[in-house]
Structures are given as C-alpha cells and as structure tokens.
Design a protein around this motif. Structure first.
Motif, PDB file in Angstrom:
ATOM      1  N   PRO A 283      25.416 -14.855 -26.250  1.00 15.57           N
ATOM      2  CA  PRO A 283      25.008 -14.616 -27.638  1.00 15.57           C
ATOM      3  C   PRO A 283      24.218 -13.328 -27.814  1.00 15.57           C
ATOM      4  O   PRO A 283      23.519 -12.862 -26.911  1.00 15.57           O
ATOM      5  N   VAL A 284      24.334 -12.771 -29.001  1.00 21.23           N
ATOM      6  CA  VAL A 284      23.418 -11.745 -29.492  1.00 21.23           C
ATOM      7  C   VAL A 284      22.547 -12.446 -30.527  1.00 21.23           C
ATOM      8  O   VAL A 284      23.059 -13.051 -31.472  1.00 21.23           O
ATOM      9  N   TYR A 285      21.221 -12.394 -30.323  1.00 18.95           N
ATOM     10  CA  TYR A 285      20.299 -13.122 -31.181  1.00 18.95           C
ATOM     11  C   TYR A 285      19.658 -12.204 -32.225  1.00 18.95           C
ATOM     12  O   TYR A 285      19.297 -11.069 -31.910  1.00 18.95           O
ATOM     13  N   ARG A 286      19.517 -12.745 -33.428  1.00 15.72           N
ATOM     14  CA  ARG A 286      18.660 -12.094 -34.427  1.00 15.72           C
ATOM     15  C   ARG A 286      17.278 -12.720 -34.252  1.00 15.72           C
ATOM     16  O   ARG A 286      17.090 -13.905 -34.527  1.00 15.72           O
TER      17      ARG A 286
ATOM     18  N   LYS B 105      24.758  -0.854 -29.079  1.00  9.15           N
ATOM     19  CA  LYS B 105      24.085  -1.622 -28.030  1.00  9.15           C
ATOM     20  C   LYS B 105      23.409  -0.665 -27.054  1.00  9.15           C
ATOM     21  O   LYS B 105      24.071   0.183 -26.443  1.00  9.15           O
ATOM     22  N   ILE B 106      22.098  -0.807 -26.932  1.00  7.98           N
ATOM     23  CA  ILE B 106      21.321   0.031 -26.018  1.00  7.98           C
ATOM     24  C   ILE B 106      20.814  -0.841 -24.883  1.00  7.98           C
ATOM     25  O   ILE B 106      20.241  -1.914 -25.114  1.00  7.98           O
ATOM     26  N   LYS B 107      21.029  -0.401 -23.653  1.00  8.13           N
ATOM     27  CA  LYS B 107      20.636  -1.175 -22.474  1.00  8.13           C
ATOM     28  C   LYS B 107      19.157  -0.982 -22.186  1.00  8.13           C
ATOM     29  O   LYS B 107      18.685   0.166 -22.076  1.00  8.13           O
ATOM     30  N   TRP B 108      18.431  -2.090 -22.067  1.00  5.73           N
ATOM     31  CA  TRP B 108      17.039  -1.989 -21.634  1.00  5.73           C
ATOM     32  C   TRP B 108      16.998  -1.709 -20.133  1.00  5.73           C
ATOM     33  O   TRP B 108      17.795  -2.231 -19.346  1.00  5.73           O
ATOM     34  N   SER B 109      16.085  -0.872 -19.722  1.00  7.28           N
ATOM     35  CA  SER B 109      15.808  -0.608 -18.313  1.00  7.28           C
ATOM     36  C   SER B 109      14.318  -0.393 -18.164  1.00  7.28           C
ATOM     37  O   SER B 109      13.678   0.204 -19.035  1.00  7.28           O
ATOM     38  N   GLU B 110      13.757  -0.877 -17.061  1.00  7.49           N
ATOM     39  CA  GLU B 110      12.335  -0.648 -16.811  1.00  7.49           C
ATOM     40  C   GLU B 110      12.032   0.850 -16.715  1.00  7.49           C
ATOM     41  O   GLU B 110      10.895   1.277 -16.901  1.00  7.49           O
ATOM     42  N   GLN B 111      13.056   1.669 -16.428  1.00  2.26           N
ATOM     43  CA  GLN B 111      12.859   3.104 -16.339  1.00  2.26           C
ATOM     44  C   GLN B 111      12.505   3.718 -17.700  1.00  2.26           C
ATOM     45  O   GLN B 111      11.976   4.829 -17.771  1.00  2.26           O
ATOM     46  N   ILE B 112      12.777   2.990 -18.788  1.00  5.53           N
ATOM     47  CA  ILE B 112      12.426   3.483 -20.121  1.00  5.53           C
ATOM     48  C   ILE B 112      10.927   3.748 -20.203  1.00  5.53           C
ATOM     49  O   ILE B 112      10.482   4.706 -20.837  1.00  5.53           O
ATOM     50  N   THR B 113      10.141   2.928 -19.516  1.00  7.47           N
ATOM     51  CA  THR B 113       8.685   3.067 -19.590  1.00  7.47           C
ATOM     52  C   THR B 113       8.187   4.302 -18.848  1.00  7.47           C
ATOM     53  O   THR B 113       7.020   4.671 -18.993  1.00  7.47           O
TER      54      THR B 113
ATOM     55  N   LYS C 149      16.041   5.758 -35.162  1.00  4.94           N
ATOM     56  CA  LYS C 149      15.578   5.675 -36.550  1.00  4.94           C
ATOM     57  C   LYS C 149      16.610   6.240 -37.511  1.00  4.94           C
ATOM     58  O   LYS C 149      16.813   5.706 -38.609  1.00  4.94           O
ATOM     59  N   GLU C 150      17.290   7.332 -37.103  1.00  5.93           N
ATOM     60  CA  GLU C 150      18.307   7.927 -37.971  1.00  5.93           C
ATOM     61  C   GLU C 150      19.509   6.988 -38.118  1.00  5.93           C
ATOM     62  O   GLU C 150      20.089   6.864 -39.193  1.00  5.93           O
ATOM     63  N   PHE C 151      19.887   6.323 -37.013  1.00  2.00           N
ATOM     64  CA  PHE C 151      21.009   5.386 -37.055  1.00  2.00           C
ATOM     65  C   PHE C 151      20.618   4.129 -37.818  1.00  2.00           C
ATOM     66  O   PHE C 151      21.418   3.552 -38.559  1.00  2.00           O
ATOM     67  N   GLY C 152      19.356   3.710 -37.635  1.00  2.00           N
ATOM     68  CA  GLY C 152      18.851   2.492 -38.268  1.00  2.00           C
ATOM     69  C   GLY C 152      18.561   1.434 -37.223  1.00  2.00           C
ATOM     70  O   GLY C 152      19.512   0.886 -36.649  1.00  2.00           O
ATOM     71  N   PRO C 153      17.286   1.159 -36.936  1.00  2.00           N
ATOM     72  CA  PRO C 153      16.955   0.140 -35.926  1.00  2.00           C
ATOM     73  C   PRO C 153      17.579  -1.216 -36.226  1.00  2.00           C
ATOM     74  O   PRO C 153      17.871  -1.990 -35.310  1.00  2.00           O
ATOM     75  N   GLU C 154      17.802  -1.497 -37.527  1.00  2.55           N
ATOM     76  CA  GLU C 154      18.377  -2.789 -37.906  1.00  2.55           C
ATOM     77  C   GLU C 154      19.837  -2.920 -37.490  1.00  2.55           C
ATOM     78  O   GLU C 154      20.431  -3.993 -37.596  1.00  2.55           O
ATOM     79  N   LYS C 155      20.440  -1.815 -36.988  1.00  4.50           N
ATOM     80  CA  LYS C 155      21.829  -1.853 -36.510  1.00  4.50           C
ATOM     81  C   LYS C 155      21.907  -1.744 -34.986  1.00  4.50           C
ATOM     82  O   LYS C 155      22.973  -1.531 -34.438  1.00  4.50           O
TER      83      LYS C 155
ATOM     84  N   ALA D   7       8.399  -3.387 -30.890  1.00  8.61           N
ATOM     85  CA  ALA D   7       7.720  -2.143 -31.255  1.00  8.61           C
ATOM     86  C   ALA D   7       8.647  -1.196 -32.004  1.00  8.61           C
ATOM     87  O   ALA D   7       8.219  -0.451 -32.890  1.00  8.61           O
ATOM     88  N   MET D   8       9.944  -1.226 -31.664  1.00 14.19           N
ATOM     89  CA  MET D   8      10.913  -0.336 -32.305  1.00 14.19           C
ATOM     90  C   MET D   8      11.491  -0.909 -33.593  1.00 14.19           C
ATOM     91  O   MET D   8      12.236  -0.242 -34.296  1.00 14.19           O
ATOM     92  N   GLY D   9      11.190  -2.174 -33.891  1.00 13.88           N
ATOM     93  CA  GLY D   9      11.768  -2.796 -35.078  1.00 13.88           C
ATOM     94  C   GLY D   9      13.224  -3.151 -34.905  1.00 13.88           C
ATOM     95  O   GLY D   9      13.984  -3.234 -35.875  1.00 13.88           O
ATOM     96  N   ILE D  10      13.652  -3.386 -33.639  1.00 11.26           N
ATOM     97  CA  ILE D  10      15.043  -3.769 -33.351  1.00 11.26           C
ATOM     98  C   ILE D  10      15.162  -5.288 -33.502  1.00 11.26           C
ATOM     99  O   ILE D  10      14.506  -6.036 -32.774  1.00 11.26           O
TER     100      ILE D  10
END
Length: 414
Positions: free
Chosen positions: A164-167, A313-321, A336-342, A359-362
């Motif tokens: 699933p993809v969850y809202r 779809k953006i992949k989370w990675s611990e390297q982001i930090t 933000k330009e694309f729209g975090p809600e998408k 934090a990103m409003g995703i």
C-alpha cells in the motif's frame, strides 16, 4: 548472517530498549595495513568481551569495512574509556589519530543509546553499503530464454506482490492505493539463480516487456474482486503505449476509471523522454494517471519532475541526512515546485523517514514501518511535533509493534 547485518539488527533492538546502554564505534579499519590486523581484531574482541559484556544485549561486531562496533550495558564511562585506550594501543601504538567520520580526531566514538544514535546508524550503513559484495555475471541469451519461459509458462502469481501507499495526513491514516509489482529476484531464482537479470540492459528491457504483459493479464482477471479503491502497476513506457495495455484497460470495471495508475521508472522516463507527449496523450485518453517511480533526492538536482505526473515517488535513504546543505535545498525547491502533496516517500522503514515526510509536508508514505504502524492501528502523526527543519529532523518517535511481521501480500484479493 554477517556481522554487518547482525549489528544493524542489534542496533534496532537497542533503540527499542536504550536505557543504560552504550554503543562504541572503533575505527580499527585504519590499521588494516598491519599484517597482524586479523590477529589484533581477535585480541580486541576478546578484550571487549572480557571487560564489558555482562548482559545478553551485549555484543561485538567486526564490519566488512574492518571497523569494530560493540554494545555494552550497565558499564561505567570510565571502564569503557579504559578499554578503548587499550584498543588504541593495541591497533595504533603511538600514532596520532586523524579526523573520523563524525568530525572528531579520535580513534573511537562512544554513543549513549538513550540519546541520538542516528549518526552511528548513518555511518554504519554507509560502511556496509560500500563493502565489497559478490557479483553475479550478467544474463546471456540462454538465461534470457529461461526467464521468458518462466514468465510465459509458469504460474507466477506467487511472485506478484502488492504494497500500500498510505495517506498519512489527517487524524485517520488510510490506504491511498495499492501498488502491484513482480519480484524479479524470485523470477531470477526460478530461472537463473547464478546470474544478474539487470546486468544486461537490453535483455532486461525485453524481459520487463514480457513481464508487463503477463502482469496485466493476471491483474486484469482479478482486480474486480479487490475492495481497495485504487491501484498502480509498474510498467515500461512502451507497455503503456501498447495495444495490450488498451485491451487491459477495456476490461477494468467502470468504478476504477481514473484509479489505475501507471508507475514508470525514472530511468525509463529519461531514456524515452521523446515519448513524453505520447505518454501524456495515452494517459489522458485512457484516464490513467502517471507516476514517476524510483527517484532519489539527489536526482532532483538534475531531473525535472514532469508536471503531467499525478505522483512522484522519492526513495528515502539515511544518506539524505548527510547531503550537503546546498544540494538539499535544491531538492527541496524541486519538491515544492512540483507540489509536496503529489509526492510519495518510499522505503519508509525508519522513524527518521517519517520525520522527513512530515517536515516536508509529504502526505503519502510507503514502506515496511508504515505497514507495521498501519496494521497495529498506530497513527503516523502520534507523538510527532511539527519541525521546521528538514534534514535530520528527529521528533519523539511512534513505536511500531515489533511482533507484527512486515507484510508481503501476494496478488490474491486483499
């Protein structure tokens, strides 16, 4: 199981019960040039075990990188310091230390498990990810033919899964849509276990095309029985443009019009960017929203998200930090330009991933931790204050129920 995997498993246990525990990272890999290094590692492990281990949660691990990490509990800081000093003498003698991955000129780093282990986890995962792994040879025509036989002639329903993809925004999280995908690893094991399916890009593309056709046939027969409101399928761009996909959509129940998404990998978008207009027209004609899959945050520095996409779809990675601030800001602007809600944040297998999404409003998340929390009835937002920061935002965590296994649902109606 390797020490790398055992350590990550042990750290997960420590995070669930951190009281009185410390984790120590010793940079013994800096002494790998010493011909007596293996012998010294054995002596070091013995030294740690004899002086620091007094409960079952204790453990000493030598990573594939050559570093040593150990966990101890109910041991004073003075005793740990004494043991670490003896390890320094054993491995390095009188050599002065250089700056380590934590920005300190020291041979070791001590972490209080009751505080922040995030830096350790990021460092260890980076070491594990660059560790040498055995590689399989790429497939050839013989293996290609074997794979195609499996895809065409075998019952591959057991190799098709959904997640699933969850809202997660709002008071009550829910499933936004269900993603179907085929396990390439299981197909590889069935057809050519000693080879790498993706190692030959041209043959892999042909295999994926065959798999798309079979996936559409299987899902087309059963999707009407599903109770979920929306679904997605991983497809090649050429599969979306094919006559077979049109036939597939003709058989979809009317109630699912506009609720079947086509997920196309970012690599396919890049390689066939000339087909974007055709994909857009097909998407509109068949009322099939598009989703760009497989993006990393770093991709957003060079990859412009197509405005026609319903989701990215953006992949989370611990390297982001650990991304440089400048690179992070570029990626944030792109979101933000694309729209975090998408945006859908995938691979949400850690609390930090959910912190980042918040934090990103995703509003959309996907991953094993999200699965566990949803099945346990835990609200994703429970205990999480809004943080104005982005990278490394760590809020009070929601704790999943560790007894609930990670889901791996087959294509059978859910």
């Amino acid at each position: 199981m390797s020490d790398d995997q055992e350590l990550l498993k042990a750290i997960a246990q420590v995070r669930r019960s951190p009281y009185g525990k410390r984790v120590v990272h010793v940079f013994t890999s800096w002494a790998k040039g010493d011909p007596k290094h293996p012998e010294k590692l054995a002596k070091g492990r013995d030294l740690v075990s004899r002086n620091l281990f007094n409960i079952p949660d204790s453990g000493c691990f030598v990573l594939s990188s050559g570093d040593m990490v150990f966990i101890c509990a109910q041991v004073s800081a003075a005793v740990i310091q004494t043991v670490c000093s003896r390890l320094e003498t054993l491995f390095f003698g009188d050599e002065p230390p250089r700056v380590n991955s934590y920005g300190e000129a020291k041979y070791f780093k001590v972490f209080d498990a009751g505080r922040d282990l995030a830096k350790l986890i990021t460092s260890v995962k980076a070491l594990v990810s660059v560790a040498p792994v055995a590689t399989r040879p790429a497939i050839g025509l013989k293996e290609f033919e074997a794979i195609v036989r499996v895809v065409r002639d075998s019952d591959i329903r057991a190799m098709i899964f959904n997640q699933p993809v969850y809202r997660w925004a709002g008071k009550k999280p829910g499933i936004e849509y269900l993603e179907f995908f085929a396990s390439l690893d299981q197909i590889r094991q069935a057809a050519c276990p000693e080879h790498d399916i993706a190692g030959n890009p041209a043959l892999f593309h042909l295999i994926k095309a065959e798999l798309d056709l079979r996936l559409m046939r299987i899902i087309g027969r059963e999707v009407g029985e599903y109770r979920h409101k929306a679904f997605s399928i991983n497809l090649l761009g050429t599969s979306l443009l094919s006559k077979e996909f049109e036939t597939f959509m003709d058989g979809i129940p009317a109630r699912l019009s506009g609720k079947i998404f086509a997920e196309i990998d970012r690599g396919d978008f890049l390689q066939h960017s000339g087909d974007l207009d055709a994909l857009t027209r097909r998407s509109a004609d068949l009322n099939v929203p598009l989703c760009v899959d497989g993006l990393s945050l770093s991709d957003l520095r060079v990859f412009r998200l197509p405005t026609v996409a319903e989701f990215a779809k953006i992949k989370w990675s611990e390297q982001i930090t650990t991304l440089p601030r400048r690179d992070l800001e570029v990626a944030i602007r792109a979101i933000k330009e694309f729209g975090p809600e998408k945006v859908v944040l995938t691979r949400c297998d850690s609390e930090r991933s959910l912190d980042f999404a918040q934090a990103m409003g995703i509003p959309f998340v996907q991953g094993y931790l999200a699965d566990k929390m949803f099945r346990a009835g835990i609200n994703f937002n429970e205990g999480r204050g809004q943080d104005e920061g982005v990278a490394g935002a760590v809020n009070p965590p929601c704790r999943p129920n560790p007894a609930i296994p990670a889901p791996r649902a087959s294509v059978c109606p859910a």
